[in-house]
Scaffold this motif. Structure first.
Motif, PDB file in Angstrom:
ATOM      1  N   GLY A 260      37.950  35.934  39.279  1.00  0.00           N
ATOM      2  CA  GLY A 260      38.077  36.165  37.850  1.00  0.00           C
ATOM      3  C   GLY A 260      39.061  37.289  37.583  1.00  0.00           C
ATOM      4  O   GLY A 260      38.981  38.349  38.214  1.00  0.00           O
TER       5      GLY A 260
ATOM      6  N   ASP B  85      40.916  39.535  34.505  1.00  0.00           N
ATOM      7  CA  ASP B  85      41.120  39.968  33.126  1.00  0.00           C
ATOM      8  C   ASP B  85      42.624  40.099  32.861  1.00  0.00           C
ATOM      9  O   ASP B  85      43.415  40.192  33.815  1.00  0.00           O
ATOM     10  CB  ASP B  85      40.407  41.307  32.918  1.00  0.00           C
TER      11      ASP B  85
ATOM     12  N   ARG C 192      40.870  32.281  38.055  1.00  0.00           N
ATOM     13  CA  ARG C 192      40.267  31.993  36.749  1.00  0.00           C
ATOM     14  C   ARG C 192      40.549  33.169  35.813  1.00  0.00           C
ATOM     15  O   ARG C 192      39.922  34.230  35.911  1.00  0.00           O
ATOM     16  CB  ARG C 192      38.766  31.766  36.913  1.00  0.00           C
TER      17      ARG C 192
ATOM     18  N   MET D 219      40.216  35.251  32.605  1.00  0.00           N
ATOM     19  CA  MET D 219      39.128  35.389  31.639  1.00  0.00           C
ATOM     20  C   MET D 219      39.448  36.536  30.695  1.00  0.00           C
ATOM     21  O   MET D 219      39.680  37.661  31.129  1.00  0.00           O
ATOM     22  CB  MET D 219      37.806  35.670  32.372  1.00  0.00           C
TER      23      MET D 219
ATOM     24  N   TYR E 251      47.352  30.472  37.404  1.00  0.00           N
ATOM     25  CA  TYR E 251      45.912  30.352  37.170  1.00  0.00           C
ATOM     26  C   TYR E 251      45.524  28.885  37.187  1.00  0.00           C
ATOM     27  O   TYR E 251      46.330  28.009  36.903  1.00  0.00           O
ATOM     28  CB  TYR E 251      45.501  30.993  35.834  1.00  0.00           C
TER      29      TYR E 251
ATOM     30  N   LYS F 177      31.488  37.793  29.883  1.00  0.00           N
ATOM     31  CA  LYS F 177      32.056  37.284  31.124  1.00  0.00           C
ATOM     32  C   LYS F 177      30.999  37.033  32.191  1.00  0.00           C
ATOM     33  O   LYS F 177      31.234  36.242  33.117  1.00  0.00           O
ATOM     34  CB  LYS F 177      33.133  38.235  31.638  1.00  0.00           C
TER      35      LYS F 177
ATOM     36  N   VAL G  74      32.128  33.405  38.686  1.00  0.00           N
ATOM     37  CA  VAL G  74      33.216  33.785  39.590  1.00  0.00           C
ATOM     38  C   VAL G  74      32.569  34.471  40.793  1.00  0.00           C
ATOM     39  O   VAL G  74      31.459  34.995  40.694  1.00  0.00           O
ATOM     40  CB  VAL G  74      34.254  34.741  38.943  1.00  0.00           C
TER      41      VAL G  74
ATOM     42  N   LEU H 195      35.229  39.612  40.175  1.00  0.00           N
ATOM     43  CA  LEU H 195      35.996  39.860  38.954  1.00  0.00           C
ATOM     44  C   LEU H 195      36.857  41.103  39.113  1.00  0.00           C
ATOM     45  O   LEU H 195      36.405  42.108  39.675  1.00  0.00           O
ATOM     46  CB  LEU H 195      35.038  40.057  37.770  1.00  0.00           C
TER      47      LEU H 195
ATOM     48  N   ASP I 116      38.664  43.735  36.633  1.00  0.00           N
ATOM     49  CA  ASP I 116      38.615  44.034  35.198  1.00  0.00           C
ATOM     50  C   ASP I 116      38.697  45.540  35.000  1.00  0.00           C
ATOM     51  O   ASP I 116      38.387  46.330  35.907  1.00  0.00           O
ATOM     52  CB  ASP I 116      37.293  43.508  34.613  1.00  0.00           C
TER      53      ASP I 116
END
Length: 201
Positions: free
Chosen positions: A11, A13, A99, A101, A129, A138, A143, A146, A148
């Motif tokens: 994942g 961001d 992915r 997000m 992606y 989220k 996932v 992540l 982020d």
């Protein structure tokens, strides 16, 4: 019998993780409020929290100012972080499932502009992606790990015992956990956690 494996779902961001949201917003605010170039860091220093409450002219009105900045093209103008495209392509080519997000939806009526600008920006800066998701919570999305910068998302993942890499920002320095300062470090840490991009199914 060999255990079945699948691709690691990563994942990612966008704002503050792949692109320089803070600097772009700073430039927008400086123009909006006619702040001289040599004074903009005094008016808009490193944000102390995720709502930029230590910036002049923001006070408690961050969401409206953010929405106005979006309407004026901040998502089209935001710079991409160094090495983001190169390292994400390496992960993609090494079989990671990327992915993207983002929780960019803030104000009703801007959704089409946000979706359109996001897709154009990702293409412009050659960000690979497999999935692109607009989601506030989220933790509701699966996932394996992540990346982020948002304290809200980081703490949410940590509370559930899920893997998260903190992309360093002024407003998340109080949080503990794996931390990176650029995409070269992010790539190395992801590969350390998942050397071949695969995980047991």
């Amino acid at each position: 019998m060999d255990k079945k494996q699948r691709k690691v779902v990563l994942g990612i961001d966008i704002d503050g993780t792949v692109g320089g949201y803070i600097e772009c917003l700073r430039e927008y605010m400086a123009v909006k409020f006619d702040v001289p170039e040599d004074e903009k860091w005094n008016y808009f220093p490193e944000p102390s929290d995720y709502n930029f409450t230590n910036w002049q002219y923001v006070f408690s009105d961050f969401k409206n100012l953010h929405s106005e900045a979006v309407a004026n093209g901040i998502y089209e103008e935001m710079a991409v972080f160094p090495q983001a495209s190169e390292k994400l392509w390496k992960l993609n080519d090494e079989d990671f499932h990327l992915r993207v997000m983002t929780s960019r939806f803030v104000k009703h009526g801007q959704n089409y502009q946000v979706v359109n600008a996001t897709g154009k920006w990702l293409d412009k800066h050659n960000i690979p992606y497999r999935d692109l998701m607009f989601v506030h919570e989220k933790t509701d999305v699966f996932v394996d790990i992540l990346v982020d910068d948002s304290p809200y998302n980081i703490e949410g993942y940590q509370a559930l015992g899920r893997k998260v890499i903190i992309f360093d920002a002024p407003y998340n320095k109080h949080l503990e956990g794996p931390r990176v300062y650029n995409w070269e470090q992010a790539y190395a840490l992801i590969k350390e956690m998942f050397p071949n991009g695969m995980i047991e199914a």
